[in-house]
Design an enzyme around this catalytic site. Structure first.
Site, mmCIF file in Angstrom:
data_model
loop_
_atom_site.group_PDB
_atom_site.id
_atom_site.type_symbol
_atom_site.label_atom_id
_atom_site.label_comp_id
_atom_site.label_asym_id
_atom_site.label_seq_id
_atom_site.Cartn_x
_atom_site.Cartn_y
_atom_site.Cartn_z
ATOM 1 N N TYR A 185 0.903 -1.102 0.227
ATOM 2 C CA TYR A 185 0.007 -0.002 -0.145
ATOM 3 C C TYR A 185 0.870 1.581 -0.189
ATOM 4 O O TYR A 185 1.158 1.935 -0.354
ATOM 5 C CB TYR A 185 -0.924 -0.215 1.426
ATOM 6 N N TYR A 331 -3.380 -11.171 10.845
ATOM 7 C CA TYR A 331 -2.865 -10.419 9.850
ATOM 8 C C TYR A 331 -2.308 -11.577 8.756
ATOM 9 O O TYR A 331 -2.568 -11.336 7.973
ATOM 10 C CB TYR A 331 -2.527 -9.088 9.392
#
Length: 389
Positions: A185, A331
């Site tokens: 990202y 995650y």
């Protein structure tokens, strides 16, 4: 509802009504920005998004005293030939579209890179070719890790602000190794920033880049299984809210020792309106928009949210309000985190005179009051439904 009379910019010049093409208008930031623009200015909005749930109240005919000032266009900018025409119709384009949830960086790195870089390319190109101003939303993630995080744990230099306060023009951008896909990202966002900057330098694109530092408030993210996917993991505020609503312990990833600063969405939107209406002061700048005074560890945030939620809901906190989980467990493989994120506010203060006002306690009280009022009943019903065996 719109402001009447002549409104002046920071230099005393009349602000001309403009048409704003807002990409991602149906999201958390977009919905608050649409409200601000419609309630306080004479500007028009071309609202582009795939969803409009969060701005439905602005589009319903019976409440639309500004019917001629907002048009919703259901568009996925990935593949829609109408995009350039809409950008041409506007004076200014604001691009808010992004995949911006940490759980996605790891599990959907390709989508994350495409969404934040490839899909943004036509927007930049159309603005540049048609001489249209662009306000592009980036992220504080572009800074990555601080220099301080590489110092020995007991180094006194870790206390020196120059090692962890992040400045738009001087701080380096430091990411983890390639196998740490969590940085997909940040890298995509940094590359689109560099491309926008290059368009400005080579082709005269008028641009402003916004780096939000954890904007929080009502309508942020989703509550899993209520107004979003039941499997999804939202960002920290909605994640903790969901657990509080369900009376489940808050999960602290790697002990919740990462430090963050949080700013109230209403404060942050004021900064954006100043950028919209003061192009002479905002063009060519990158702006941190955050609140350095609202700094806490994620663990402290969990403790505050537990206390505030107990106050607004009238429910006692759980005996064990938090549990620790590893980042790998939460995650998946390839997660990495930054240590601290404190914005240097010098540039936005100098250019736009903006300072955040709302304390962390007040913004959490406002947000959790909204979360409780909006979701408590739906969560109660979801919990009480028998599960099919």
């Amino acid at each position: 509802m719109a402001a009447t009379g002549v409104r002046l910019d920071l230099d005393g010049r009349p602000i001309k009504p403009m048409t704003i093409c807002m990409i991602g208008a149906g999201g958390f930031i977009g919905s608050h920005l649409c409200e601000k623009v419609l309630f306080e200015t004479p500007h028009k909005i071309l609202a582009l998004d795939v969803y409009n749930d969060k701005i439905k109240h602005l589009l319903e005919p019976e409440t639309q005293t500004w019917a001629d000032r907002i048009q919703f266009h259901r568009i996925n900018i990935k593949h829609d030939s109408r995009l350039e025409g809409l950008i041409k119709m506007a004076d200014l384009t604001i691009n808010l579209a992004a995949i911006c949830t940490p759980a996605d960086y790891n599990t959907r790195p390709l989508d994350t890179i495409y969404s934040n870089f490839i899909d943004a390319l036509p927007v930049v190109k159309y603005c540049s070719e048609n001489n249209k101003r662009l306000i592009h939303f980036s992220t504080c993630e572009v800074y990555g890790k601080t220099i301080g995080s590489f110092l020995p744990k007991d180094s006194p230099l870790r206390q020196d602000p120059s090692y962890y306060v992040l400045n738009e023009n001087t701080s380096p951008c430091i990411f983890g190794s390639i196998e740490k896909q969590r940085w997909s990202y940040a890298c995509a966002k940094q590359l689109i920033e560099r491309l926008i900057y290059a368009e400005g330098a080579e082709n005269g694109l008028e641009f402003t880049i916004v780096r939000p530092f954890n904007w929080i408030g009502p309508r942020m993210d989703f509550i899993p299984g209520i107004d979003g996917p039941s499997e999804g993991v939202p960002r920290v505020l909605a994640c903790f809210s969901n657990n509080l609503l369900r009376r489940q312990p808050l999960k602290l990833v790697d002990g919740g020792q990462s430090q963050r600063t949080f700013v109230y969405i209403k404060d942050a939107i004021e900064a954006v309106l100043l950028m919209i209406e003061n192009s002479a002061r905002a063009n060519g700048h990158i702006f941190n928009v955050g609140n350095p005074h609202n700094e806490v560890t994620v663990q402290q945030l969990a403790e505050m949210m537990t206390e505030v939620y107990s106050k607004v809901s009238g429910e006692p906190p759980l005996e064990s309000p938090t549990i620790d989980v590893s980042s790998k467990e939460f995650y998946g493989e390839g997660y990495d985190d930054s240590d601290k994120r404190i914005p240097d506010m010098t540039i936005i203060n100098r250019q736009l005179g903006w300072n955040p006002k709302t304390s962390l306690w007040d913004l959490l009280e406002s947000t959790l009051t909204y979360q409780h009022r909006t979701y408590a009943e739906a969560v109660k019903q979801a919990i009480s439904k028998p599960v099919a065996s």
